[in-house]
Scaffold this active site. Structure first.
Site, short mmCIF file in Angstrom:
data_model
loop_
_atom_site.label_atom_id
_atom_site.label_comp_id
_atom_site.label_asym_id
_atom_site.label_seq_id
_atom_site.Cartn_x
_atom_site.Cartn_y
_atom_site.Cartn_z
N LYS A 77 0.86 -1.19 0.00
CA LYS A 77 0.00 0.00 0.00
C LYS A 77 0.90 1.24 0.00
O LYS A 77 2.03 1.12 0.44
CB LYS A 77 -0.93 -0.04 1.21
CG LYS A 77 -0.39 0.61 2.47
CD LYS A 77 -1.47 0.85 3.50
CE LYS A 77 -1.12 2.06 4.31
NZ LYS A 77 -1.89 2.35 5.46
N HIS B 58 -7.88 -0.15 5.16
CA HIS B 58 -8.06 -1.00 6.33
C HIS B 58 -9.51 -1.01 6.86
O HIS B 58 -10.10 -2.06 7.06
CB HIS B 58 -7.14 -0.56 7.47
CG HIS B 58 -5.69 -0.51 7.10
ND1 HIS B 58 -5.10 -1.48 6.32
CD2 HIS B 58 -4.71 0.36 7.40
CE1 HIS B 58 -3.82 -1.18 6.17
NE2 HIS B 58 -3.56 -0.07 6.81
N HIS C 129 -2.39 -5.55 5.23
CA HIS C 129 -1.97 -6.48 6.28
C HIS C 129 -3.06 -6.71 7.33
O HIS C 129 -3.01 -7.69 8.06
CB HIS C 129 -0.65 -6.04 6.92
CG HIS C 129 -0.75 -4.83 7.76
ND1 HIS C 129 -0.66 -3.55 7.24
CD2 HIS C 129 -0.94 -4.68 9.08
CE1 HIS C 129 -0.79 -2.69 8.22
NE2 HIS C 129 -0.97 -3.33 9.35
N LYS D 49 -4.48 -10.51 9.80
CA LYS D 49 -4.55 -10.62 11.27
C LYS D 49 -5.43 -11.81 11.66
O LYS D 49 -6.47 -12.06 11.07
CB LYS D 49 -5.10 -9.33 11.88
CG LYS D 49 -4.07 -8.21 11.83
CD LYS D 49 -4.59 -6.98 12.52
CE LYS D 49 -3.59 -5.85 12.44
NZ LYS D 49 -2.48 -6.00 13.37
N ASP E 219 -5.33 7.13 3.95
CA ASP E 219 -4.32 6.27 4.57
C ASP E 219 -4.93 5.09 5.32
O ASP E 219 -4.32 4.03 5.39
CB ASP E 219 -3.48 7.13 5.54
CG ASP E 219 -2.22 6.43 6.00
OD1 ASP E 219 -1.52 5.88 5.12
OD2 ASP E 219 -1.94 6.41 7.20
#
Ligand code: NAP
Length: 488
Positions: free
Chosen positions: A148, A240, A178, A182, A235
């Site tokens: 990213k 995410h 990422h 998890k 961001d």
């Protein structure tokens, strides 16, 4: 608990940007841990690639130093570290030039899985992809991993997709987020689709709302110049938070397979309604104090007193489909907040009719999925407070903290990066973003950002160490709801 480590096929993995921060902190330590656990075959080869002039011995020293810095000493068995370092090579290469490419080609072995990890600035992705093709380094089944940020808006993401597509098929491209690696995020799917208990309740009829929080205590630090061009929306939210929203809201896929899962995630993004102006709060942190040390304001951190970029955003989002009609998703993320915490909170509705007196202390169930710290889940349930004194109720968590459930082994749960890298080597794209998914996420985010830019809207201020601007609390309060406390 017996852990099952299934070795991957022998591979050649080239880390472009092998001397960079991400490689040192995450990629190389992660690879070592998988090697130490016996998942990486002894014949694997890891090749660092960057412009710095050094030989393999000097690079191995750098890798050894990175392992020492970023892994606990108990994992650094001398023989295993040496065996790992023996698997490492280095090529001096320029992503924008001609030097090093023939050298790299010479290091590639036939019959091995090929992975090219682009751990460099996205502006270099195209040049690397082109050269891997031009110098006939990448073979038919080669895989590339793109870090990213994947674009800065729809237009740049599309351009990047088009550039990569010139040299690689979609089945070869692994866009990494990422968060998807998890343990808890995958557990969210296991809990939803592996149990009969939750899925029937997973809808507007029983769920009041969902909260997704990714709070950081750090400021923008040394990334000020980069961050100021990006902001929390680009961001964090576009990637995410959006991924977490998708996994929470998606329909059950027919199988746990890459395209089945990604099709369902894409449908969620496409079902997102445009966010109303009054349903978004943006903020910038003020100067404050962390651990007794004075910290600068956002404007000082980015050295731009006129900056209109947000370091915090909170918003109310609607997924326009049958399942979620009337059940909002509240998202918030920010820097310099009270605690470092990432979680999804699913708040169920109150029982339709209470048989208990009003003051007995009954409250709604809550499923809390904690990504960090203390990865795990807890479900609050109402029980009778033990002991005499009549029917008094209390809420207790049914807690599944991985550290407790798995004991010692929990400390060795693979980091998100190592799990994802193993998936790349196995050729499993389930936990990676597809090109159309990334574009759809930008298509939803872009108009929100352009409207801020057009209005030159100034973000609200918030105290360092707080829960964000007051307006973010009001966003919930006006709906008769409240954010869960920012506590670990
Ligand atoms: P970094 O510390 O600045 O490292 C950049 C790497 O790229 C260095 O190894 C550098 O080595 C190499 N490089 C620069 N120009 C090159 C060129 N022309 N040809 C070949 N190699 C070149 O950056 P980073 O923090 O590791 O980030 C790498 C990527 O991961 C970025 O896309 C970033 O957005 C993403 N990312 C990073 C993090 C993180 O925590 N660091 C988190 C998420 C995503 P030389 O100077 O020796 O060439």
């Amino acid at each position: 608990m017996v852990s099952r480590v299934i070795p991957v096929d022998p591979f050649d993995l080239v880390v472009f940007g092998g001397t960079g921060d991400l490689a040192r902190r995450k990629i190389l330590p992660g690879l070592y841990r998988r090697f130490r656990d016996g998942q990486i075959p002894e014949t694997a080869q890891i090749i660092g690639a960057a412009r710095s002039d050094m030989d393999a011995a000097a690079y191995r020293k750098q890798v050894a130093a990175a392992l020492g810095e970023f892994l606990p000493a108990r994992l650094l068995d001398k023989t295993r570290v040496q065996a790992f370092l023996d698997r490492i090579a280095y090529v001096k290469i320029d992503a924008t030039g001609t030097g090093g490419w023939t050298d790299l080609k010479g290091k590639m072995r036939t019959g091995h899985v090929q992975v090219f990890y682009f751990s460099v600035a996205p502006g270099l992705f195209g040049g690397i992809a082109e050269r891997l093709h031009k110098y006939k380094i990448a073979r038919e089944g080669a895989r590339i991993v793109a870090e990213k940020p994947f674009g800065n808006d729809l237009e740049t993401a599309r351009a990047l997709n088009e550039t990569l597509a010139r040299y690689f098929g979609e089945h070869q491209i692994y866009r990494i987020d990422h968060y998807l690696g998890k343990e808890t995020v995958q557990n969210l799917m296991a809990v939803r689709f592996g149990n009969m208990l939750f899925e029937p309740l997973w809808k507007n009829q029983y769920i009041d709302h969902v909260q997704i929080t990714v709070a950081e205590t750090v400021g923008v630090g040394g990334r000020g110049t980069y961050y100021d061009k990006s902001g929390a929306m680009r961001d964090m939210v576009q990637n995410h938070l959006m991924q977490l929203l998708c996994l929470t809201a998606m329909e059950p896929p027919s199988r746990f397979e890459p395209d089945a899962v990604r099709d369902e995630k894409l449908k969620v993004i496409r079902a997102l309604e445009p966010v109303r102006e009054g349903d978004i709060v943006r903020g910038q942190y003020l100067a404050g104090e962390v651990g007794g040390e004075a910290t600068p304001s956002y404007l000082a951190d980015v050295e731009n007193a006129a900056s209109l970029t947000e370091s915090f955003v909170a918003m109310k989002v609607h997924v326009a489909n049958w399942r979620w009609n009337g059940t909002p998703f509240y998202l918030r993320t920010g820097k310099r907040m009270k605690s470092r915490l990432s979680e999804i909170v699913v708040r169920f509705k109150e029982p339709p009719h209470s048989i208990f007196d009003e003051d007995t202390g009954q409250s709604a169930n809550e499923l809390r999925i904690r990504l960090q710290p203390n990865e795990g889940m807890d479900l609050s349930v109402t029980i009778k407070e033990p002991g005499p004194g009549g029917m008094r109720l209390m809420n207790v968590p049914l807690d599944m903290t991985f550290a407790e459930a798995l004991g010692e082994e929990a400390t060795d749960v693979p980091d998100a990066y190592e799990r994802l890298i193993m998936d790349v080597i196995r050729g499993n794209q389930t936990l990676f973003m597809r090109g159309d998914e990334v574009e759809a996420a930008w298509a939803w985010t872009d108009p929100i950002i352009s409207s801020w830019e057009a209005r030159e809207a100034r973000p609200a201020e918030y105290e360092t160490g707080s829960t964000g601007p007051e307006e973010a609390l009001i966003l919930m309060h006006r709906d008769g709801r409240r954010w869960r406390e920012l506590e670990a």
